[in-house]
Motif scaffolding. Sequence first.
Motif, PDB file in Angstrom:
ATOM      1  N   ALA A  50       0.858  -1.269  -0.013  1.00 24.76           N
ATOM      2  CA  ALA A  50       0.128   0.034  -0.070  1.00 24.76           C
ATOM      3  C   ALA A  50       1.134   1.166  -0.053  1.00 24.76           C
ATOM      4  O   ALA A  50       1.875   1.331   0.495  1.00 24.76           O
ATOM      5  CB  ALA A  50      -0.967  -0.203   1.243  1.00 24.76           C
ATOM      6  N   GLN A  51       0.511   2.205  -0.626  1.00 21.99           N
ATOM      7  CA  GLN A  51       1.282   3.418  -0.798  1.00 21.99           C
ATOM      8  C   GLN A  51       0.631   4.831  -1.088  1.00 21.99           C
ATOM      9  O   GLN A  51      -0.639   4.324  -2.004  1.00 21.99           O
ATOM     10  CB  GLN A  51       2.561   3.142  -1.791  1.00 21.99           C
ATOM     11  N   PRO A  52       0.799   5.895  -1.086  1.00 27.42           N
ATOM     12  CA  PRO A  52       0.093   7.165  -1.005  1.00 27.42           C
ATOM     13  C   PRO A  52       0.196   7.734  -2.460  1.00 27.42           C
ATOM     14  O   PRO A  52      -0.464   8.553  -2.964  1.00 27.42           O
ATOM     15  CB  PRO A  52       0.386   7.926   0.227  1.00 27.42           C
ATOM     16  N   GLU A 247       0.756  -3.402  11.410  1.00 29.02           N
ATOM     17  CA  GLU A 247       0.588  -2.543  10.377  1.00 29.02           C
ATOM     18  C   GLU A 247       1.402  -3.160   9.150  1.00 29.02           C
ATOM     19  O   GLU A 247       1.003  -2.795   8.100  1.00 29.02           O
ATOM     20  CB  GLU A 247       1.388  -1.367  10.748  1.00 29.02           C
ATOM     21  N   CYS A 248       2.337  -3.837   9.381  1.00 33.00           N
ATOM     22  CA  CYS A 248       3.300  -4.396   8.154  1.00 33.00           C
ATOM     23  C   CYS A 248       2.313  -5.362   7.506  1.00 33.00           C
ATOM     24  O   CYS A 248       2.511  -5.335   6.146  1.00 33.00           O
ATOM     25  CB  CYS A 248       4.562  -5.032   8.620  1.00 33.00           C
ATOM     26  N   ARG A 249       1.872  -6.333   8.251  1.00 35.84           N
ATOM     27  CA  ARG A 249       0.898  -7.261   7.545  1.00 35.84           C
ATOM     28  C   ARG A 249      -0.373  -6.602   6.611  1.00 35.84           C
ATOM     29  O   ARG A 249      -0.549  -6.872   5.639  1.00 35.84           O
ATOM     30  CB  ARG A 249       0.317  -8.325   8.416  1.00 35.84           C
ATOM     31  N   LYS A 250      -0.758  -5.473   7.301  1.00 33.40           N
ATOM     32  CA  LYS A 250      -1.805  -4.772   6.687  1.00 33.40           C
ATOM     33  C   LYS A 250      -1.343  -4.027   5.220  1.00 33.40           C
ATOM     34  O   LYS A 250      -2.153  -4.029   4.210  1.00 33.40           O
ATOM     35  CB  LYS A 250      -2.492  -3.762   7.656  1.00 33.40           C
ATOM     36  N   LEU A 251      -0.357  -3.087   5.337  1.00 35.77           N
ATOM     37  CA  LEU A 251       0.245  -2.290   4.366  1.00 35.77           C
ATOM     38  C   LEU A 251       0.968  -3.210   3.416  1.00 35.77           C
ATOM     39  O   LEU A 251       1.153  -2.668   2.053  1.00 35.77           O
ATOM     40  CB  LEU A 251       0.789  -1.082   4.898  1.00 35.77           C
ATOM     41  N   ALA A 252       1.911  -4.140   3.738  1.00 34.03           N
ATOM     42  CA  ALA A 252       2.797  -4.649   2.906  1.00 34.03           C
ATOM     43  C   ALA A 252       2.484  -6.305   2.702  1.00 34.03           C
ATOM     44  O   ALA A 252       3.190  -7.010   1.875  1.00 34.03           O
ATOM     45  CB  ALA A 252       4.195  -4.753   3.625  1.00 34.03           C
ATOM     46  N   THR A 254       2.547  -9.034   4.463  1.00 33.04           N
ATOM     47  CA  THR A 254       3.440  -9.908   5.487  1.00 33.04           C
ATOM     48  C   THR A 254       4.040  -9.651   6.571  1.00 33.04           C
ATOM     49  O   THR A 254       3.994  -8.191   6.930  1.00 33.04           O
ATOM     50  CB  THR A 254       4.338 -10.774   4.506  1.00 33.04           C
ATOM     51  N   ALA A 255       4.418 -10.580   7.447  1.00 33.21           N
ATOM     52  CA  ALA A 255       5.018 -10.219   8.890  1.00 33.21           C
ATOM     53  C   ALA A 255       6.435  -9.367   8.509  1.00 33.21           C
ATOM     54  O   ALA A 255       7.086  -9.623   7.415  1.00 33.21           O
ATOM     55  CB  ALA A 255       5.214 -11.199   9.760  1.00 33.21           C
ATOM     56  N   PRO A 256       6.862  -8.286   9.363  1.00 31.31           N
ATOM     57  CA  PRO A 256       8.293  -7.696   8.984  1.00 31.31           C
ATOM     58  C   PRO A 256       9.464  -8.729   9.084  1.00 31.31           C
ATOM     59  O   PRO A 256       9.896  -8.392   8.108  1.00 31.31           O
ATOM     60  CB  PRO A 256       8.279  -6.984  10.482  1.00 31.31           C
ATOM     61  N   ALA A 257       9.600  -9.541   9.839  1.00 27.49           N
ATOM     62  CA  ALA A 257      10.708 -10.380   9.608  1.00 27.49           C
ATOM     63  C   ALA A 257      10.818 -11.202   8.280  1.00 27.49           C
ATOM     64  O   ALA A 257      11.824 -11.527   7.542  1.00 27.49           O
ATOM     65  CB  ALA A 257      10.822 -11.517  10.969  1.00 27.49           C
ATOM     66  N   GLU A 258       9.526 -11.766   7.993  1.00 25.04           N
ATOM     67  CA  GLU A 258       9.200 -12.567   6.705  1.00 25.04           C
ATOM     68  C   GLU A 258       9.506 -11.527   5.660  1.00 25.04           C
ATOM     69  O   GLU A 258      10.050 -12.041   4.525  1.00 25.04           O
ATOM     70  CB  GLU A 258       7.762 -13.113   6.669  1.00 25.04           C
ATOM     71  N   LEU A 259       9.065 -10.433   5.654  1.00 19.90           N
ATOM     72  CA  LEU A 259       9.401  -9.452   4.493  1.00 19.90           C
ATOM     73  C   LEU A 259      10.850  -9.405   4.268  1.00 19.90           C
ATOM     74  O   LEU A 259      11.065  -9.160   3.064  1.00 19.90           O
ATOM     75  CB  LEU A 259       8.588  -8.135   4.895  1.00 19.90           C
ATOM     76  N   ILE A 260      11.481  -8.963   5.583  1.00 20.05           N
ATOM     77  CA  ILE A 260      12.968  -8.940   5.353  1.00 20.05           C
ATOM     78  C   ILE A 260      13.637 -10.096   4.557  1.00 20.05           C
ATOM     79  O   ILE A 260      14.511  -9.994   3.794  1.00 20.05           O
ATOM     80  CB  ILE A 260      13.567  -8.546   6.598  1.00 20.05           C
ATOM     81  N   ASP A 261      13.242 -11.304   4.961  1.00 21.50           N
ATOM     82  CA  ASP A 261      13.778 -12.494   4.388  1.00 21.50           C
ATOM     83  C   ASP A 261      13.621 -12.607   3.072  1.00 21.50           C
ATOM     84  O   ASP A 261      14.470 -12.908   2.237  1.00 21.50           O
ATOM     85  CB  ASP A 261      13.324 -13.465   5.186  1.00 21.50           C
TER      86      ASP A 261
END
Length: 276
Positions: A50-52, A247-252, A254-261
């Motif tokens: 998600a982005q503005p 917030e990360c799961r809603k806007l990106a 996935t979970a933050p740690a999983e996203l970085i991986d």
Amino acid sequence: MTAPGPGLERFRHAETGVLLPPPGHGTAVRAYIRRDTGIGSAAHLNRFPAQPFCTVTWFLSGTVHNGVSSEAPALDAIVVGGPFTRPASTFSAGRIHAFTVVFFPDAFARLAGLAPASLADRLLPARDLLPAAWHTLLDDIAAAGDDSVRVACMSAFLAANGETALAPQVNWLHRLREAAGFDRLCERQVERKVRQATGQSLRALRRAERLETALLDAREAAAHGALHWATLAGASGFSDQPHLGRECRKLAGTAPAELIDRQARDESYWLFRCWR
């Protein structure tokens, strides 16, 4: 940080990057994104948070589908994207060569005469949507030989439309609030002006900015082996680590740690990996 996975290795020849705009672009352009996956590249997903911002994307070669497979409708060769309130995906059927201009939504509204709210969560044919004054620009960028020429085309277009002032060294949201008159109007009036200019509430814009900053900081910390999620969450303005996770799961997506991986192992997260 784990080593790149097989999915990423298949795209080792891809040319992908984010170009920051020159100062003369004023406060109109947030960034340029270039991507060429190379001849013979595999079909793959493209994941976006998600982005503005509003975007115009030229698919210079290849076919991209508006969904998660080739069964989804194919997108036009040039598309306008509005602000996205949720994560989104497209599907590249094979090699894709694309060039994207990322606009601040208030500037795009001025330039295109379109309300960002009307574009929310949509990818639409640019030639059907943008006014005639844009059509020469669309053709010139599509025909340009390289990205420097494409940026120059956009520079000329911005200059012709009065968007050449030097960008002030202030945060975009602060500048937006200033333009909305936060120092002389009540909060409700400022909120209404911000929503008209961007298609989103000031609260939603702050949430997106906060998460973007946190994820960029997390990527940097992970690269140096110094990532501590609870500390980062607090430093980024989240109430705690679970708040950051939600917030990360809603806007990106996935979970933050999983996203970085996944940025390091999964080519579908290429934008997360190269954004700056």
